[in-house]
Design a protein around this motif. Structure first.
Motif, PDB file in Angstrom:
ATOM      1  N   ASP A  78       0.821  -1.264   0.215  1.00 48.92           N
ATOM      2  CA  ASP A  78       0.047  -0.037  -0.144  1.00 48.92           C
ATOM      3  C   ASP A  78       1.055   1.023  -0.103  1.00 48.92           C
ATOM      4  OD1 ASP A  78      -1.761   2.347   0.385  1.00 48.92           O
ATOM      5  OD2 ASP A  78      -3.036   1.204   1.984  1.00 48.92           O
ATOM      6  N   ALA A 109      -2.953   9.749  -1.128  1.00 45.11           N
ATOM      7  CA  ALA A 109      -2.518   8.184  -1.581  1.00 45.11           C
ATOM      8  C   ALA A 109      -3.879   7.919  -2.538  1.00 45.11           C
ATOM      9  CB  ALA A 109      -2.921   7.670  -0.320  1.00 45.11           C
ATOM     10  N   VAL A 121       7.409  -1.661  -7.512  1.00 46.56           N
ATOM     11  CA  VAL A 121       8.307  -1.196  -6.927  1.00 46.56           C
ATOM     12  C   VAL A 121       8.085   0.306  -6.198  1.00 46.56           C
ATOM     13  CG1 VAL A 121       9.887  -0.144  -8.596  1.00 46.56           C
ATOM     14  CG2 VAL A 121      10.886  -0.513  -6.602  1.00 46.56           C
ATOM     15  N   ALA A 153       3.716   5.906   2.503  1.00 43.54           N
ATOM     16  CA  ALA A 153       4.305   7.232   2.134  1.00 43.54           C
ATOM     17  C   ALA A 153       3.716   7.911   3.588  1.00 43.54           C
ATOM     18  CB  ALA A 153       3.711   7.864   0.843  1.00 43.54           C
ATOM     19  N   ARG A 154       2.598   7.839   4.017  1.00 36.55           N
ATOM     20  CA  ARG A 154       1.905   8.594   4.753  1.00 36.55           C
ATOM     21  C   ARG A 154       2.591   8.186   6.251  1.00 36.55           C
ATOM     22  NH1 ARG A 154      -3.809   9.265   4.098  1.00 36.55           N
ATOM     23  NH2 ARG A 154      -3.648   6.931   3.670  1.00 36.55           N
ATOM     24  N   ALA A 173       0.618   4.170  -0.679  1.00 39.93           N
ATOM     25  CA  ALA A 173      -0.203   5.288  -0.064  1.00 39.93           C
ATOM     26  C   ALA A 173      -0.023   5.478   1.432  1.00 39.93           C
ATOM     27  CB  ALA A 173      -1.670   5.454  -0.087  1.00 39.93           C
ATOM     28  N   ALA A 174      -0.126   4.093   2.197  1.00 38.69           N
ATOM     29  CA  ALA A 174      -0.005   4.202   3.529  1.00 38.69           C
ATOM     30  C   ALA A 174       1.556   4.161   4.052  1.00 38.69           C
ATOM     31  CB  ALA A 174      -0.620   2.941   4.061  1.00 38.69           C
ATOM     32  N   THR A 201       4.863  11.021  -6.741  1.00 39.51           N
ATOM     33  CA  THR A 201       3.776  11.885  -5.796  1.00 39.51           C
ATOM     34  C   THR A 201       4.736  12.836  -4.800  1.00 39.51           C
ATOM     35  OG1 THR A 201       2.160  10.262  -6.015  1.00 39.51           O
ATOM     36  CG2 THR A 201       1.652  11.976  -4.413  1.00 39.51           C
ATOM     37  N   PHE A 202       4.258  14.131  -4.793  1.00 46.56           N
ATOM     38  CA  PHE A 202       5.174  15.067  -3.789  1.00 46.56           C
ATOM     39  C   PHE A 202       3.921  15.535  -3.191  1.00 46.56           C
ATOM     40  CE2 PHE A 202       5.759  19.230  -2.131  1.00 46.56           C
ATOM     41  CZ  PHE A 202       6.863  19.151  -1.811  1.00 46.56           C
ATOM     42  N   VAL A 203       4.251  15.620  -1.604  1.00 46.37           N
ATOM     43  CA  VAL A 203       3.254  16.162  -0.746  1.00 46.37           C
ATOM     44  C   VAL A 203       4.010  17.009   0.192  1.00 46.37           C
ATOM     45  CG1 VAL A 203       1.732  15.797   1.229  1.00 46.37           C
ATOM     46  CG2 VAL A 203       1.781  13.994  -0.491  1.00 46.37           C
ATOM     47  N   GLY A 251       3.872   3.518 -16.316  1.00 44.08           N
ATOM     48  CA  GLY A 251       4.862   2.785 -15.932  1.00 44.08           C
ATOM     49  C   GLY A 251       5.264   3.467 -14.311  1.00 44.08           C
ATOM     50  N   ALA A 252       5.132   4.703 -14.203  1.00 47.55           N
ATOM     51  CA  ALA A 252       5.468   5.338 -12.914  1.00 47.55           C
ATOM     52  C   ALA A 252       4.708   6.366 -12.588  1.00 47.55           C
ATOM     53  CB  ALA A 252       6.878   6.003 -13.242  1.00 47.55           C
ATOM     54  N   THR A 253       4.494   6.579 -11.069  1.00 50.81           N
ATOM     55  CA  THR A 253       4.061   7.799 -10.699  1.00 50.81           C
ATOM     56  C   THR A 253       4.818   8.432  -9.622  1.00 50.81           C
ATOM     57  OG1 THR A 253       2.651   6.648  -9.031  1.00 50.81           O
ATOM     58  CG2 THR A 253       1.558   6.891 -10.962  1.00 50.81           C
ATOM     59  N   SER A 284       5.272  10.798   7.560  1.00 54.50           N
ATOM     60  CA  SER A 284       5.090  12.044   8.154  1.00 54.50           C
ATOM     61  C   SER A 284       4.108  12.043   9.539  1.00 54.50           C
ATOM     62  CB  SER A 284       4.663  12.852   7.283  1.00 54.50           C
ATOM     63  OG  SER A 284       3.390  12.577   6.774  1.00 54.50           O
ATOM     64  N   THR A 338       7.258  14.816   1.272  1.00 60.62           N
ATOM     65  CA  THR A 338       7.669  13.555   1.016  1.00 60.62           C
ATOM     66  C   THR A 338       7.427  13.482  -0.606  1.00 60.62           C
ATOM     67  OG1 THR A 338       5.113  12.921   1.222  1.00 60.62           O
ATOM     68  CG2 THR A 338       6.602  12.790   3.106  1.00 60.62           C
ATOM     69  N   VAL A 339       8.455  12.606  -1.221  1.00 63.27           N
ATOM     70  CA  VAL A 339       8.433  12.262  -2.392  1.00 63.27           C
ATOM     71  C   VAL A 339       8.242  10.559  -2.840  1.00 63.27           C
ATOM     72  CG1 VAL A 339       9.487  12.110  -5.106  1.00 63.27           C
ATOM     73  CG2 VAL A 339       9.439  14.166  -3.469  1.00 63.27           C
ATOM     74  N   THR A 340       6.975  10.130  -3.581  1.00 64.97           N
ATOM     75  CA  THR A 340       6.707   8.716  -3.305  1.00 64.97           C
ATOM     76  C   THR A 340       6.915   8.398  -4.970  1.00 64.97           C
ATOM     77  OG1 THR A 340       5.451   9.149  -1.540  1.00 64.97           O
ATOM     78  CG2 THR A 340       5.110   6.910  -2.830  1.00 64.97           C
ATOM     79  N   PHE A 341       7.790   7.393  -5.416  1.00 64.86           N
ATOM     80  CA  PHE A 341       7.788   6.770  -6.555  1.00 64.86           C
ATOM     81  C   PHE A 341       7.121   5.458  -6.658  1.00 64.86           C
ATOM     82  CE2 PHE A 341       9.445   3.886  -9.592  1.00 64.86           C
ATOM     83  CZ  PHE A 341       9.294   4.647 -10.844  1.00 64.86           C
ATOM     84  N   VAL A 342       6.281   5.413  -7.640  1.00 72.19           N
ATOM     85  CA  VAL A 342       5.761   4.038  -7.674  1.00 72.19           C
ATOM     86  C   VAL A 342       5.960   3.379  -9.055  1.00 72.19           C
ATOM     87  CG1 VAL A 342       3.750   2.328  -7.704  1.00 72.19           C
ATOM     88  CG2 VAL A 342       3.897   4.186  -5.874  1.00 72.19           C
ATOM     89  N   GLY A 343       6.684   2.308  -9.346  1.00 73.93           N
ATOM     90  CA  GLY A 343       6.899   1.791 -10.639  1.00 73.93           C
ATOM     91  C   GLY A 343       5.890   0.686 -10.838  1.00 73.93           C
TER      92      GLY A 343
END
Lengths: 83, 154, 154, 83
Positions: free
Chosen positions: B12, C14, B92, B17-18, B14-15, C32-34, C28-30, B21, B30-35
């Protein structure tokens, strides 16, 4: 020492791991690759382009000139494609 | 705060990344990458991802430790899956938390560039017609991306 | 796919990020900046964010449109809050989805750099003792970051 | 035309918007800033450092040399600090 193989190195050799006992003159990773390549057809195919083969000793990346020394586990695999 | 996982199961993002913080007032960004697994225009049925158990986790740890020496990071999460993944599936994620946005962006991008070229994972493509397309080849552009951060080839 | 919101309410970063790839196999990729409200070592009680209604949305649209001309983006979401925000609160998010990671990273970073310097929002700091510390000053480093992408000062 | 003010420009002037009717010789945004600065103490304070003031005509950023022409709404504000 234990040798482990991944991806097409594993497929070409036909096994994922084995115990190996290289002779004393096999000092570096590169020496070991050359020695393994002489063990049969599958090995020769796996290591035909030695320069593309990556290696790790005890789960740390090493170059071909690294000494195998007291390594317990040596791994051979193609360039990584994760991520 | 470092969380590193190599697993077959989904995650998850989202969870995760949350969590970096939650309950903290020092995180500015926060910067979150999802592949994701792409279907390559409908030709790809799945990816089979092989990994080197033990080394995969250890190498990601080293990559994260390297990022921590470069930027003031409050937390980092990195999760990489293995096994068979269908198009649309998450492969990833990396998430980086810092006081400032530039550090969070740079760390997340470096982590991905290093993961691609240093973490022991190998992808195999399974075609829509069920045949194995074979092993995905490493891209020069990935090595170039990693080289931006001063990474030598492993 | 473009989603732009300027609102007082909190958002679910999220869910927003996930929505960009849901049911699609071409993403292929996202990235996300918060951005969060920091407490500045306990000295800050809140931020008061003022905005220019109408122009804030329009300017973010222009910034997103600019990013879309530069990178092959499948979807972009940008949300910016206004009003009084306590430490730990989410202030802003951008999420970019693309076929490839480099585009998603670059777009998210450019969007944030542009938002900081072009979107009509102004922050006021409220101290822990209840007094107004006054208006947050624009940072040269933010203008420099925006200039990396070729942005002129507005 | 309608003038709108934000952040400390608004606070110094003491209002968030007003109708203005500048004379014909006020052609550019810069002219308008100078004209407004002469309208009283709050205005003079708000526009004392004209170079830092940002402006938008009909919700689009403009430079000080831009013509106010047929603008319906002109906004003045400090450098932005969102994000």
């Amino acid at each position: 020492m234990k040798a482990v193989y991944f991806a097409w190195v594993r497929e070409r050799i036909g096994k994922s791991e084995e115990e190996i006992s290289p002779p004393a003159e096999v000092v570096t990773v590169g020496d070991l690759i050359a020695w393994l390549a002489g063990r049969g057809e599958g090995y020769a195919y796996a290591f035909e382009k030695a320069s593309v083969i990556r290696a790790a000793i005890d789960r740390v990346h090493v170059k071909h000139h690294a000494h195998i020394a007291d390594g317990r586990e040596i791994a051979f695999f193609p360039p990584m494609t994760g991520g | 705060m470092r969380k590193i996982r190599v697993q077959a199961e989904d995650f998850d993002a989202a969870a995760e990344a949350r969590a970096l913080s939650l309950g903290r007032a020092d995180v500015g960004a926060t910067v979150t990458f999802v592949g994701y697994c792409r279907d390559e225009g409908g030709t790809l049925a799945a990816l089979e991802i092989e990994h080197y158990p033990g080394m995969a986790e250890a190498e990601i740890e080293r990559v994260v430790a390297e990022a921590e020496t470069r930027w003031p990071l409050i937390g980092v999460t990195a999760i990489h899956r293995f096994g068979r993944l269908a198009p649309g599936a998450q492969i990833v994620m990396v998430a980086a938390a810092s006081g400032h946005r530039a550090a969070a962006f740079a760390a997340a991008e470096m982590l991905m560039d290093y993961l691609k070229t240093r973490a022991p994972f190998w992808k195999q493509a399974i075609r829509a017609d069920g045949t194995r397309e074979g092993w995905v080849e490493a891209k020069d552009e990935d090595a170039d991306s990693a080289a931006r951060w001063g990474a030598a080839e492993p």
